[in-house]
Design a protein around this motif. Sequence first.
Motif: not given
Length: 393
Positions: A207-218
């Motif tokens: 399972p992979v988190e949504p791209l928006a979540v990854s961008f928010l994390r960075i």
Amino acid sequence: MSANSDLALDKGNREPKFNWFKIDVRAYTMIAALFSIWVLFSLLHERFLSATNLSNLFLQMSATAIMAIGMVLVIVAGHIDLSVGSLVGLTGGIAAMLNVWYDWPTVPVILATVAIGAAIGFVQGWIIAYRAVPAFIVTLGGMLMFRGILFGTSGSVTIAPLSPSLKTVGQAYIADLIGWIIGIVALAFAAYLAIRKRNARARYGFPVEPLAVSFLRITVMGILILGFVYLMNSYKGIPVPFIMVVVLAFVFTFIAKNTTFGRQVYAIGGNPEAARLSGINIKRRVLTVFVLSNTLAAIAALVLTARLNAATMSSGQNAELDAIAACVIGGTSLMGGSGTIIGAVIGALVMASLDNGMSLMNMESFWQYIVKGAILILAVYVDIYSRQRKKQA
């Protein structure tokens, strides 16, 4: 086609979904606790979150954090090291003697101090690994011996002052421009690791988190890193000892997570019998762990001695307890087999924040011992409780 085969086909075709509620509870709990401590002390004292005080805070926690990095590996392997505090005192005293009494230059002093720490770790590790003497006894004896050797060789006097070049190890600051470069490089590296991890999970069907979540994390990570650089540059710059902590944390995190040696250390602490049956050379790994731990203790001694500009007879006293507490508060299990380097660094920051905040409030020193002891007990309780829950599940 049967109902069971239809169900199996349906499961096989189903796309893996990211679980929004699956989080690392212990990691987020530690970060929340640190944030709460900072908010509390900032409300009680306006200077707590000032650039000057935070710079001093990162300086104060550096030696403990460096010791805790080595202690994580020891505890994960299922052992304990009670000698690192006295070892800090002894190696720091040796560094000061060589520099002050014998006029050794800075580089030979550093090399000799680190080599002595590694040699002591080899001796202790060999006795523990190859002669099966419990680590508790060996390092307890070392704690007493090293303190006694320090008293005997130094004549129980404070050794000071150090040469200006040696003092830079514990007192220097990074220039503003270099600080910004380090911050940008750190952010780029963190983003690269996050994207690489996300792509790896997608490649293997996890399972992979949504791209928006990854961008928010960075983005949040970037705000924290660049905000830290800005805050430190508003005073004198990033302290050199803290840079050492960050570099050592990254190096040993890589060793722990991405090398055969690191995975074997976790396996030894998790199930020694299974590790032995799988062909792991347990004795050699335990020996290496103690060499690394005592080498890091010698590096911490250099940082502490340089920061104080002197070697004192009380240097490093009870430091082993602070290192162990930092590891446990940061999520390292005393049962062995689990723990993280980053968690230990956060634990060291929590300990230093408590000391610093209570000192600013002019609280009696006994309160520091009471509060840190209570937090340590709570951290162990949470560890045992979470393990029991996992077994019941």
